[in-house]
Design a protein around this motif. Structure first.
Motif, PDB file in Angstrom:
ATOM      1  N   LEU A  63      39.954  69.880  55.354  1.00 42.16           N
ATOM      2  CA  LEU A  63      40.210  69.207  56.617  1.00 42.16           C
ATOM      3  C   LEU A  63      39.939  70.135  57.796  1.00 42.16           C
ATOM      4  O   LEU A  63      39.428  69.696  58.835  1.00 42.16           O
ATOM      5  CB  LEU A  63      41.652  68.706  56.663  1.00 42.16           C
ATOM      6  CG  LEU A  63      41.948  67.458  55.838  1.00 42.16           C
ATOM      7  CD1 LEU A  63      43.452  67.259  55.691  1.00 42.16           C
ATOM      8  CD2 LEU A  63      41.317  66.228  56.492  1.00 42.16           C
ATOM      9  N   ARG A  64      40.282  71.402  57.646  1.00 43.92           N
ATOM     10  CA  ARG A  64      40.034  72.372  58.709  1.00 43.92           C
ATOM     11  C   ARG A  64      38.550  72.386  59.092  1.00 43.92           C
ATOM     12  O   ARG A  64      38.208  72.526  60.271  1.00 43.92           O
ATOM     13  CB  ARG A  64      40.479  73.761  58.236  1.00 43.92           C
ATOM     14  CG  ARG A  64      39.845  74.955  58.922  1.00 43.92           C
ATOM     15  CD  ARG A  64      40.239  75.069  60.390  1.00 43.92           C
ATOM     16  NE  ARG A  64      39.525  76.131  61.052  1.00 43.92           N
ATOM     17  CZ  ARG A  64      38.335  75.999  61.649  1.00 43.92           C
ATOM     18  NH1 ARG A  64      37.709  74.827  61.642  1.00 43.92           N
ATOM     19  NH2 ARG A  64      37.769  77.022  62.249  1.00 43.92           N
ATOM     20  N   ARG A  65      37.671  72.240  58.115  1.00 40.54           N
ATOM     21  CA  ARG A  65      36.225  72.272  58.358  1.00 40.54           C
ATOM     22  C   ARG A  65      35.629  70.873  58.443  1.00 40.54           C
ATOM     23  O   ARG A  65      34.432  70.712  58.563  1.00 40.54           O
ATOM     24  CB  ARG A  65      35.542  73.070  57.243  1.00 40.54           C
ATOM     25  CG  ARG A  65      36.002  74.528  57.209  1.00 40.54           C
ATOM     26  CD  ARG A  65      35.618  75.226  55.913  1.00 40.54           C
ATOM     27  NE  ARG A  65      35.975  76.630  55.940  1.00 40.54           N
ATOM     28  CZ  ARG A  65      37.179  77.112  55.610  1.00 40.54           C
ATOM     29  NH1 ARG A  65      38.153  76.279  55.221  1.00 40.54           N
ATOM     30  NH2 ARG A  65      37.419  78.407  55.667  1.00 40.54           N
ATOM     31  N   ARG A  66      36.457  69.881  58.352  1.00 37.65           N
ATOM     32  CA  ARG A  66      36.064  68.474  58.346  1.00 37.65           C
ATOM     33  C   ARG A  66      34.962  68.188  57.336  1.00 37.65           C
ATOM     34  O   ARG A  66      34.015  67.437  57.585  1.00 37.65           O
ATOM     35  CB  ARG A  66      35.692  68.002  59.747  1.00 37.65           C
ATOM     36  CG  ARG A  66      36.963  67.531  60.490  1.00 37.65           C
ATOM     37  CD  ARG A  66      36.734  66.977  61.836  1.00 37.65           C
ATOM     38  NE  ARG A  66      37.901  66.201  62.264  1.00 37.65           N
ATOM     39  CZ  ARG A  66      38.195  65.952  63.533  1.00 37.65           C
ATOM     40  NH1 ARG A  66      37.426  66.404  64.499  1.00 37.65           N
ATOM     41  NH2 ARG A  66      39.255  65.230  63.847  1.00 37.65           N
ATOM     42  N   LEU A  67      35.112  68.801  56.164  1.00 37.68           N
ATOM     43  CA  LEU A  67      34.304  68.395  55.019  1.00 37.68           C
ATOM     44  C   LEU A  67      34.713  66.994  54.610  1.00 37.68           C
ATOM     45  O   LEU A  67      33.899  66.204  54.114  1.00 37.68           O
ATOM     46  CB  LEU A  67      34.510  69.383  53.871  1.00 37.68           C
ATOM     47  CG  LEU A  67      33.971  70.785  54.136  1.00 37.68           C
ATOM     48  CD1 LEU A  67      34.690  71.813  53.284  1.00 37.68           C
ATOM     49  CD2 LEU A  67      32.470  70.833  53.905  1.00 37.68           C
ATOM     50  N   VAL A  68      35.974  66.695  54.764  1.00 40.95           N
ATOM     51  CA  VAL A  68      36.505  65.340  54.729  1.00 40.95           C
ATOM     52  C   VAL A  68      37.243  65.140  56.047  1.00 40.95           C
ATOM     53  O   VAL A  68      37.711  66.104  56.653  1.00 40.95           O
ATOM     54  CB  VAL A  68      37.443  65.088  53.530  1.00 40.95           C
ATOM     55  CG1 VAL A  68      36.683  65.099  52.229  1.00 40.95           C
ATOM     56  CG2 VAL A  68      38.585  66.105  53.501  1.00 40.95           C
ATOM     57  N   SER A  69      37.360  63.919  56.474  1.00 41.49           N
ATOM     58  CA  SER A  69      37.990  63.657  57.769  1.00 41.49           C
ATOM     59  C   SER A  69      39.422  63.176  57.592  1.00 41.49           C
ATOM     60  O   SER A  69      39.812  62.668  56.531  1.00 41.49           O
ATOM     61  CB  SER A  69      37.196  62.605  58.539  1.00 41.49           C
ATOM     62  OG  SER A  69      37.341  61.330  57.931  1.00 41.49           O
ATOM     63  N   GLU A  70      40.196  63.331  58.644  1.00 41.96           N
ATOM     64  CA  GLU A  70      41.554  62.802  58.643  1.00 41.96           C
ATOM     65  C   GLU A  70      41.550  61.297  58.383  1.00 41.96           C
ATOM     66  O   GLU A  70      42.390  60.792  57.635  1.00 41.96           O
ATOM     67  CB  GLU A  70      42.232  63.089  59.989  1.00 41.96           C
ATOM     68  CG  GLU A  70      42.439  64.556  60.295  1.00 41.96           C
ATOM     69  CD  GLU A  70      41.271  65.187  61.032  1.00 41.96           C
ATOM     70  OE1 GLU A  70      41.481  66.241  61.663  1.00 41.96           O
ATOM     71  OE2 GLU A  70      40.133  64.638  60.982  1.00 41.96           O
ATOM     72  N   ALA A  71      40.591  60.600  58.986  1.00 46.31           N
ATOM     73  CA  ALA A  71      40.554  59.148  58.853  1.00 46.31           C
ATOM     74  C   ALA A  71      40.345  58.716  57.410  1.00 46.31           C
ATOM     75  O   ALA A  71      41.016  57.798  56.918  1.00 46.31           O
ATOM     76  CB  ALA A  71      39.457  58.571  59.745  1.00 46.31           C
ATOM     77  N   GLU A  72      39.415  59.360  56.702  1.00 50.96           N
ATOM     78  CA  GLU A  72      39.173  58.918  55.329  1.00 50.96           C
ATOM     79  C   GLU A  72      40.310  59.309  54.399  1.00 50.96           C
ATOM     80  O   GLU A  72      40.641  58.572  53.465  1.00 50.96           O
ATOM     81  CB  GLU A  72      37.826  59.417  54.818  1.00 50.96           C
ATOM     82  CG  GLU A  72      37.628  60.901  54.740  1.00 50.96           C
ATOM     83  CD  GLU A  72      36.192  61.254  54.370  1.00 50.96           C
ATOM     84  OE1 GLU A  72      35.605  60.598  53.489  1.00 50.96           O
ATOM     85  OE2 GLU A  72      35.641  62.195  54.985  1.00 50.96           O
ATOM     86  N   VAL A  73      40.958  60.443  54.645  1.00 50.51           N
ATOM     87  CA  VAL A  73      42.107  60.830  53.820  1.00 50.51           C
ATOM     88  C   VAL A  73      43.258  59.869  54.046  1.00 50.51           C
ATOM     89  O   VAL A  73      43.886  59.377  53.090  1.00 50.51           O
ATOM     90  CB  VAL A  73      42.522  62.284  54.131  1.00 50.51           C
ATOM     91  CG1 VAL A  73      43.854  62.610  53.457  1.00 50.51           C
ATOM     92  CG2 VAL A  73      41.447  63.258  53.665  1.00 50.51           C
ATOM     93  N   VAL A  74      43.564  59.570  55.301  1.00 56.71           N
ATOM     94  CA  VAL A  74      44.653  58.634  55.599  1.00 56.71           C
ATOM     95  C   VAL A  74      44.347  57.252  55.031  1.00 56.71           C
ATOM     96  O   VAL A  74      45.225  56.591  54.470  1.00 56.71           O
ATOM     97  CB  VAL A  74      44.892  58.563  57.120  1.00 56.71           C
ATOM     98  CG1 VAL A  74      45.825  57.406  57.471  1.00 56.71           C
ATOM     99  CG2 VAL A  74      45.494  59.878  57.624  1.00 56.71           C
ATOM    100  N   ALA A  75      43.094  56.819  55.148  1.00 48.51           N
ATOM    101  CA  ALA A  75      42.725  55.504  54.616  1.00 48.51           C
ATOM    102  C   ALA A  75      42.960  55.426  53.119  1.00 48.51           C
ATOM    103  O   ALA A  75      43.468  54.412  52.602  1.00 48.51           O
ATOM    104  CB  ALA A  75      41.258  55.207  54.944  1.00 48.51           C
ATOM    105  N   ARG A  76      42.609  56.480  52.400  1.00 52.19           N
ATOM    106  CA  ARG A  76      42.784  56.473  50.940  1.00 52.19           C
ATOM    107  C   ARG A  76      44.258  56.444  50.548  1.00 52.19           C
ATOM    108  O   ARG A  76      44.651  55.704  49.629  1.00 52.19           O
ATOM    109  CB  ARG A  76      42.099  57.701  50.333  1.00 52.19           C
ATOM    110  CG  ARG A  76      40.574  57.696  50.407  1.00 52.19           C
ATOM    111  CD  ARG A  76      39.944  56.731  49.414  1.00 52.19           C
ATOM    112  NE  ARG A  76      40.325  57.016  48.049  1.00 52.19           N
ATOM    113  CZ  ARG A  76      39.799  57.983  47.282  1.00 52.19           C
ATOM    114  NH1 ARG A  76      38.855  58.785  47.784  1.00 52.19           N
ATOM    115  NH2 ARG A  76      40.185  58.151  46.030  1.00 52.19           N
TER     116      ARG A  76
END
Length: 406
Positions: A63-76
């Motif tokens: 998340l720090r490097r936005r390899l994945v985003s907050e939005a997609e993690v929260v959505a899952r």
């Protein structure tokens, strides 16, 4: 860093505990999903030591490097658990809160930098102070949990978030060391080190973020949350809050540098945002090349993450890439590819933004402009992050809905 090249993410070695490629981060998210609801809420503060941080997501480095985003993690996690995942979702929003708060008060970062210069001078002149600082950095304080956490941090680049709070409290209130030096000690070692979250978390523990409200480590609580592994003695029982002026009033965060949709572009990837190829706003961008700076990959985790980001960006836009040794080389690469602008992820307050003046000068001399893409997630969250966390927390349902998450 000079060896970076597009390659299958599966070839990246290490970082299994704290993934720094997108593929590995998504696998980590899959593994964490079953416990992201009530199990996480009940067990998230349990601290079992290196290799046993199974109650938390271990996605912070990604998340720090936005390899994945907050939005997609929260959505899952919301799709898997609904409102039972609220505690985890709230923790994700703490990251956005700290980012937004520091964007509104960049002077706090500048003051920390200045304080470090002053404290380094003191370390060179005050032998007693230097000896106490060195003992803390070496894990030779005699406080069992603290010394263990120094060893774990040095060995793994990670500490459980709850352990970080205890560590910072002991550093400031028991050892009597400046929070500024502790914040640097963490930022230099953490695989997920983030300028905003790290600086402001240390200020929060010290009683400077929420003015007068400090966090005091407790020996009984440490013993309980670590399963009896530690029994620290001699911890401070009074929090003596550092005498510092209040933080400045919040101002509007700076606007992103503008870019033009119809102009040939070279994408400058940094560890601020390594999944720009997934942003719908950039879908029609005429990307002629992808570039990174070699200096951004000095840390192994960053080198791996940048290589992964390059691979995906090149696959998305079918363009050449270049690892550049300087801003001037990056400008020359962009000019040679026929670009009229260089676009990068939004540079937040901290080291990323500090690199901008040199890059802007080099691009200007080459007849190019620099633009930034800031994510909608930040645009929506940051205006609510100027005071205490509660002001943002009460907006979480609306922010989630605005992101299209149920």
């Amino acid at each position: 860093m000079a060896s970076i090249a597009p390659r299958p993410a599966a070839q990246a070695q290490g970082f299994a505990e704290h993934p720094v490629t997108r593929e590995a981060a998504l696998l980590r998210l899959d593994a964490f999903l079953p416990q992201a609801g009530l199990v996480y809420a009940a067990r998230r503060n349990e601290e079992h030591g290196a290799g046993r941080h199974h109650a938390v997501s271990r996605l912070s480095a990604a998340l720090r490097r936005r390899l994945v985003s907050e939005a997609e993690v929260v959505a899952r996690v919301r799709a898997a658990h609904g409102e039972s995942a609220d505690k985890f979702v709230t923790e994700v929003f703490w990251r956005s809160y700290f980012k937004g708060w520091l964007e509104a008060r960049p002077q706090v970062w500048a003051s920390w930098r200045g304080d470090l210069h002053r404290l380094d001078l003191r370390l060179g002149e005050d032998d007693g102070f230097a000896a106490r600082h060195l003992a803390a950095c070496r894990g030779e304080t005699g406080i069992d949990c603290f010394d263990h956490w120094v060893e774990e941090l040095e060995a793994t680049g990670y500490l459980h978030n709850w352990a970080r709070m205890q560590f910072a409290s002991i550093w400031v209130f028991t050892l009597g060391l400046p929070w500024q030096l502790g914040a640097r000690f963490f930022l230099d070692r953490l695989i997920d080190g983030d300028a905003a979250s790290n600086t402001l978390s240390w200020r929060w523990v010290a009683g400077l973020h929420t003015r007068g409200k400090a966090y005091l480590a407790d020996a009984d609580r440490i013993a309980r949350m670590t399963g009896g592994r530690f029994s620290p003695r001699g911890l401070a029982t009074v929090a003596r809050i550092p005498d510092e002026p209040p933080a400045p009033a919040a101002a509007l965060p700076r606007a992103p540098l503008r870019w033009q949709a119809g102009v040939a572009t070279v994408l400058w990837l940094t560890t601020e945002d390594l999944s720009l190829e997934l942003e719908a706003a950039l879908g029609d961008l005429d990307v002629r090349g992808v570039a990174v700076l070699a200096s951004d990959g000095a840390v192994p985790a960053d080198k791996t993450a940048l290589g992964d980001g390059v691979q995906r960006a090149v696959a998305r836009w079918h363009c050449p890439f270049r690892v550049c040794s300087s801003a001037e080389e990056l400008a020359a690469f962009a000019h040679g590819e026929g670009a009229g602008q260089v676009l990068t992820g939004f540079a937040t307050v901290g080291p990323a933004l500090e690199a901008f003046p040199e890059m802007k000068r080099a691009l200007r001399h080459a007849g190019l402009t620099l633009g930034e893409h800031r994510r909608a997630w930040d645009d929506r969250a940051w205006p609510h992050a100027t005071k205490g966390f509660f002001a943002l927390k009460e907006k979480i349902p609306q922010l989630i809905a605005a992101a299209g998450i149920r």
